[in-house]
Design an enzyme around this catalytic site. Structure first.
Site, mmCIF file in Angstrom:
data_model
loop_
_atom_site.group_PDB
_atom_site.id
_atom_site.type_symbol
_atom_site.label_atom_id
_atom_site.label_comp_id
_atom_site.label_asym_id
_atom_site.label_seq_id
_atom_site.Cartn_x
_atom_site.Cartn_y
_atom_site.Cartn_z
ATOM 1 N N TYR A 232 0.843 -1.198 0.000
ATOM 2 C CA TYR A 232 0.000 0.000 0.000
ATOM 3 C C TYR A 232 0.876 1.245 0.000
ATOM 4 O O TYR A 232 0.714 2.148 -0.833
ATOM 5 C CB TYR A 232 -0.931 0.009 1.219
ATOM 6 C CG TYR A 232 -1.561 1.360 1.457
ATOM 7 C CD1 TYR A 232 -2.553 1.842 0.607
ATOM 8 C CD2 TYR A 232 -1.148 2.165 2.515
ATOM 9 C CE1 TYR A 232 -3.127 3.092 0.809
ATOM 10 C CE2 TYR A 232 -1.713 3.412 2.724
ATOM 11 C CZ TYR A 232 -2.702 3.870 1.868
ATOM 12 O OH TYR A 232 -3.253 5.118 2.067
ATOM 13 N N LYS B 110 -15.187 1.031 7.068
ATOM 14 C CA LYS B 110 -13.794 0.608 6.901
ATOM 15 C C LYS B 110 -13.433 -0.620 7.736
ATOM 16 O O LYS B 110 -12.359 -1.191 7.558
ATOM 17 C CB LYS B 110 -12.855 1.767 7.252
ATOM 18 C CG LYS B 110 -12.912 2.904 6.239
ATOM 19 C CD LYS B 110 -12.115 4.126 6.687
ATOM 20 C CE LYS B 110 -10.631 3.862 6.759
ATOM 21 N NZ LYS B 110 -10.015 3.660 5.429
#
EC number: 5.1.3.20
Length: 330
Positions: free
Chosen positions: A139, A177
């Site tokens: 990421y 999330k």
């Protein structure tokens, strides 16, 4: 004039849409992937002009289907730092972002985008310079690689490019999330479910709950984005954090005391909360040893030099507001 927000149904994207609405901006094209359908709730109280799936957006934008677009707020990305599918991450965060950037440059559209403090990895300094950038996961690498592209194209760009390295963001519209939601969100839910908040104990020279982060309210994140939107002559890559490192203990005590205040109970010190079992420390997990950042703190020099001079909310201010908002959603 039309505005576009990618990741519009996500955490930061939805807050930017709401902040634009509060300024009277409603000609907004929202772009997202609603495979996770419950994200739509983030836009229920927002005004938008149109919605597009991310798969059809780039081609239509590059073709000029939307006429003159003043700005794109590019917040769409996979932000799961535990994601191990590197091909998916690079396609979603790097290739897709390059396509949006290219379309903006071709049309003279302001491009404001989400970078990440994950780029710094294990660094002990958080300055927007190559020597401090060493991402620890794919990421962070996807964000790092895109920032490198930005550095190459920015000198010749004829329109604004502004990237924001978000630190630990918390606030409304993040419930979708799951495990990647903020510590404040999880502390709130844990305290309501169990009557206590659990934090990591001692690790790497930091006392129980004393590991620190630069926790920044999504209110401030939206304000910074809109400030640069209002100043299209300002381009660059900027840290977006408070410039303060505060311990997890501050998050926990603020969550507990705000919930107590909502029930008419007095505030307690950290020591009192620990003594009463409202805050509990658990052994640091072996799985995280050597992979855990005990300290982050945004260097704000570049941001302040670019003219952003507003104060940032402290954890005590921002988390108090957030907990009251969460409580109001029950």
């Amino acid at each position: 004039m039309t505005l576009i927000v990618t990741g519009a149904a996500g955490f930061i994207g939805a807050n930017i849409v709401k902040a634009l609405n509060e300024r009277g901006e409603t000609r907004i094209i929202a772009v997202d992937n609603l495979t996770r359908a419950d994200k739509f709730k983030n836009l229920v109280d927002c005004e938008i002009d149109d919605y597009l799936d991310k798969t059809e957006f780039v081609e239509r934008f590059a073709r000029g289907d939307f006429g003159k677009v003043r700005a794109v707020f590019h917040e769409g990305a996979c932000s799961d730092t535990m994601e191990t599918d590197g091909r998916y991450m690079m396609d979603n965060n790097f290739r897709y972002s390059r396509a949006v950037l290219d379309a903006c440059l071709a049309q003279g559209t302001q491009f404001l985008y989400a970078s990440s403090a994950a780029i710094y990895g294990g660094s002990s300094r958080f300055v927007e310079a190559r020597e401090f950038e060493a991402p620890l996961n794919v990421y962070g690498y996807s964000k790092f690689l895109f920032d490198q592209v930005i550095r190459r194209v920015m000198p010749s760009a004829k329109s604004q490019i502004a990237g924001f390295r978000y630190f630990n963001v918390y606030g409304p519209r993040e419930s979708h999330k799951g495990r990647m939601a903020s510590v404040a969100f999880h502390n709130f839910n844990q305290f309501r479910a169990e009557g206590k908040v659990k934090l990591f104990g001692e690790y790497n020279g930091y006392g129980p709950g004393e590991q620190t982060r630069d926790f920044v309210s999504v209110e401030d994140v939206a304000k910074v984005n809109l400030h640069f939107f209002d100043h299209p002559q300002k381009s660059g890559i900027f840290n977006l954090g408070t410039g303060r490192a505060q311990p997890f203990n501050d998050i926990a005590t603020t969550v507990v005391n705000t919930l107590r205040a909502l029930e008419g109970q007095p505030a307690l010190t950290l020591a009192e909360q620990v003594e009463q079992g409202l805050v509990e420390y658990v052994p640091f997990p072996d799985a995280l040893r050597g992979k855990y950042q005990c300290f982050t703190q945004a260097d704000q020099t570049t941001l302040r030099a670019a003219g952003y001079d507003a104060p940032f909310l402290t954890v005590q201010e921002g988390v108090d507001r957030y907990v009251r908002w969460l409580f109001g959603q029950l």
